[in-house]
Every structure is written in structure tokens, then in C-alpha cells.
Scaffold this motif. Structure first.
Motif, PDB file in Angstrom:
ATOM      1  N   VAL A   9       1.340  -0.874  -0.142  1.00  0.00           N
ATOM      2  CA  VAL A   9       0.208  -0.448   0.050  1.00  0.00           C
ATOM      3  C   VAL A   9       0.723   0.829  -0.223  1.00  0.00           C
ATOM      4  N   LYS A  10       1.206   2.110  -1.200  1.00  0.00           N
ATOM      5  CA  LYS A  10       1.181   3.431  -0.964  1.00  0.00           C
ATOM      6  C   LYS A  10       0.414   4.647  -0.226  1.00  0.00           C
ATOM      7  N   PHE A  11       0.946   5.643   0.629  1.00  0.00           N
ATOM      8  CA  PHE A  11       0.595   6.431   1.397  1.00  0.00           C
ATOM      9  C   PHE A  11       1.694   7.391   0.766  1.00  0.00           C
ATOM     10  N   ILE A  12       1.263   8.752   0.351  1.00  0.00           N
ATOM     11  CA  ILE A  12       1.177   9.672   0.517  1.00  0.00           C
ATOM     12  C   ILE A  12       0.252  10.491   1.133  1.00  0.00           C
ATOM     13  N   SER A  13       0.673  12.176   1.653  1.00  0.00           N
ATOM     14  CA  SER A  13       0.277  12.799   1.718  1.00  0.00           C
ATOM     15  C   SER A  13       1.070  14.371   1.584  1.00  0.00           C
ATOM     16  N   LEU A  14       0.030  15.677   1.443  1.00  0.00           N
ATOM     17  CA  LEU A  14       0.321  17.089   0.166  1.00  0.00           C
ATOM     18  C   LEU A  14      -0.692  17.789   0.907  1.00  0.00           C
ATOM     19  N   ASN A  15      -0.290  18.733   1.294  1.00  0.00           N
ATOM     20  CA  ASN A  15      -1.123  20.118   1.768  1.00  0.00           C
ATOM     21  C   ASN A  15      -0.569  20.771   0.342  1.00  0.00           C
ATOM     22  N   ILE A 240       4.954  13.648   1.681  1.00  0.00           N
ATOM     23  CA  ILE A 240       5.625  12.597   1.812  1.00  0.00           C
ATOM     24  C   ILE A 240       5.001  11.206   2.325  1.00  0.00           C
ATOM     25  N   ILE A 241       5.799  10.497   1.525  1.00  0.00           N
ATOM     26  CA  ILE A 241       5.369   9.471   1.505  1.00  0.00           C
ATOM     27  C   ILE A 241       5.659   8.156   2.376  1.00  0.00           C
ATOM     28  N   MET A 242       5.027   7.164   2.068  1.00  0.00           N
ATOM     29  CA  MET A 242       6.194   5.603   2.745  1.00  0.00           C
ATOM     30  C   MET A 242       4.904   4.324   1.802  1.00  0.00           C
TER      31      MET A 242
END
Length: 316
Positions: A9-15, A240-242
């Protein structure tokens, strides 16, 4: 808690600093699709109920919204159309600051919390108290993933220039308390102990900060095979990714239970009286008595765990 073998599962968070511009929104969506992210946390979307139909059609996947206004706030969790999502429970903030979802992502069970902190310290402390209260029902879960824009650097390594990090020490301490209570870690810092990288910078590059974080249950940390900060040219924030790789069945620590023998320990009772006094002072601005009671119980729980650990280590 069971995982399906070799599920990625690939995550990203971005403002994103607003998505009401059609050109910008489509650019963001193209970027997310091209990089094949599965679960996306967005902050400052500036979304509204009126925008949902157009955004849903353009994304062509699941979007969970917490609307702000057309000029501020707003959070969203986007799910890739190829991802199987089963939502068990959700809590959506009416002010556009957070989304909490408990569910299964490709058969992996998570509690997902997307947050966007205010800038003002007093409001930040109140907001974090709200998040702690909302997460209280998930204390027995070992699969919590909190991501988003915290609007605060946590250590001196997370800031270059500007005012001292310690000016928001109360907030930093409260975030550390959150991490201790829920057994979660700052996964990027865990994997990059002494590295200085930033997720936001001013136009003159005189001030740069790491403001965006993934806080992940410790029991999941070994399954995070990659975490990074990525430049996107889509915002003044970096993404930011994980990447989470399920590696078969894994059990986390069980539900914490209070040890009644502590009530016979005079040092614990003295310690807890002080915790209660400090908690009342810290949460004096909370007007809702039920929320204040929940925050007091949470403080007592986290400090009891800390006390018990220290007592256990001191016992020969």
C-alpha cells in the motif's frame, strides 16, 4: 490482526494549498495517478459540497471529504480506483480539519487519520486535545496511521532559520504524549535519525521546516519499507510518502489493563495527584465537561503506563 501476504500500500500526504483551480487540481490528480499512490491524504483542499461532483468525476476513485471554505482549510482522503476500500467507521470534522476512518485497504486493517493543524498555539493545543479524544476509541488498535500538516517542527533538526523551535514546546510535548499513549512513531525520523530535510519553505528560503508527518503504530513500523520526502512543484509543501508491505500475520500488544496493585503504592498516588492537577491546568480552556473528563482519563492512562514501565525496570 492479520495481513494478506505481500500486500503493498503506497501512501502520500500533501498540503495542496487549494484545489479550486481546474488546471491545478487536474495536475495534482495526474501526479497522484502517475505515481500510483493508493491512499492519499490532502490538506488545505478548499473543497465545498458543491465541488464534490466535479472532483469525484475527475479523480474517478473514492474521495472522503471534510470541507472547509473556498479559501481555507479542508481535508480529503483519496483512494485509488484500483484499491479495495471497506469503511467500518468514520468521523468527519465539520470545520475541515480532520478525517478519521477505520477500515480495510486491500484487506489490510487500518485506522487512518488525516489532520490539518491550525497555526495559533492555543488553537493547536485545543485541536490536538480533540484528536486525542476522537482517537480514544481506538486505543486497543495497533494499526493507527496519522498523517498530515502539523504546522510545527518537532525538533531542532526539523527547522532552519526563523524563531526557536522551543516556542511551541507545549505543543511538542503534547504530540510526544500522543505518540506515547498510542505507541506510534514519526516513521520518517525513525528511518532518518540525524537527517535535516524539510517539507515547507518560505519564498526567500530563509525559513525551512519539516511540518508534515506520518505517525505510525510501532507494530507497523517494520512493515514500512520506504519513507521519503518528495518535491512536487504543486505546492509550497513537499509531499511525504511511505510504502507499507504486509509480510504475513503479525500480532501487536494487547489491550492495556490497569494494575489495581498501584492503588496501594503511595508514590503512585502522589504522582497521580500531580498528574490530575497538571491535566486540569492544561485543559482549562476546554468548556465541554465530557471532553475534559476524556482528556483527564487519557492523561492518567498515559502517565500510569510510563510509571509502570519505570517501576518495572527499577524492580530487581
Amino acid at each position: 490482526m492479520c495481513f494478506v501476504l505481500m500486500t503493498m500500500v503506497k501512501f502520500i500526504s500533501l498540503n495542496v494549498r487549494g484545489l479550486n483551480s481546474t488546471i491545478k487540481r487536474r495536475s495534482v490528480f495526474r501526479y497522484l495517478k502517475a505515481n500510483k499512490y493508493d491512499v492519499i491524504f490532502l490538506q488545505e483542499t478548499f473543497s465545498s459540497p458543491e465541488s464534490e461532483r466535479i472532483w469525484n468525476n475527475e479523480w474517478n476513485g473514492k474521495i472522503i471529504y471534510s470541507h472547509g471554505s473556498k479559501h481555507s482549510k479542508g481535508t480529503a482522503i483519496l483512494i485509488n480506483k484500483n484499491v479495495d476500500l471497506e469503511i467500518i467507521k468514520s468521523e468527519i470534522d465539520s470545520a475541515g480539519r480532520f478525517i478519521i476512518i477505520e477500515g480495510n485497504v486491500n484487506e489490510c486493517h487500518f485506522v487512518l487519520c488525516n489532520i490539518y493543524f491550525p497555526n495559533d498555539l492555543t488553537q493547536q493545543l485545543q485541536f490536538l486535545d480533540t484528536i486525542k479524544s476522537k482517537l480514544h476509541g481506538y486505543l486497543s488498535n495497533n494499526n493507527i496511521i496519522i498523517g498530515g500538516d502539523f504546522n510545527v517542527p518537532l525538533t531542532s533538526l526539523d527547522k532552519l532559520g526563523g524563531r526557536p523551535v522551543g516556542e511551541k514546546q507545549r505543543l511538542i510535548d503534547s504530540i510526544e504524549d500522543l505518540k506515547s499513549t498510542y505507541n506510534i512513531c514519526d516513521i520518517w525520523r525513525t528511518n532518518h535519525l540525524n537527517e535535516q530535510r524539510y517539507t515547507w519553505r518560505d519564498k526567500a528560503l530563509k525559513v525551512q521546516c519539516r511540518l508534515d508527518y506520518w505517525l505510525v503504530s510501532n507494530v507497523l513500523s517494520d512493515s514500512i519499507v520506504h519513507s521519503d520526502i518528495v518535491e512536487t512543484n504543486l505546492s509550497d509543501h513537499s509531499g511525504i510518502i511511505m510504502e507499507y508491505l504486509a509480510k504475513g500475520n503479525k500480532q501487536g500488544p494487547g489491550l492495556w489493563r490497569f494494575n489495581n496493585s498501584l492503588l496501594e503504592d503511595s508514590s503512585y498516588l502522589t504522582f497521580m495527584n500531580q498528574v490530575i492537577i497538571e491535566s486540569k491546568i492544561r485543559h482549562v480552556d476546554i468548556s465541554d465537561p465530557r471532553l475534559k473528563w476524556e482528556m483527564l482519563k487519557m492523561d492518567m492512562r498515559s502517565h500510569t503506563i510510563t510509571f509502570s514501565k519505570k517501576k518495572g525496570k527499577a524492580t530487581p
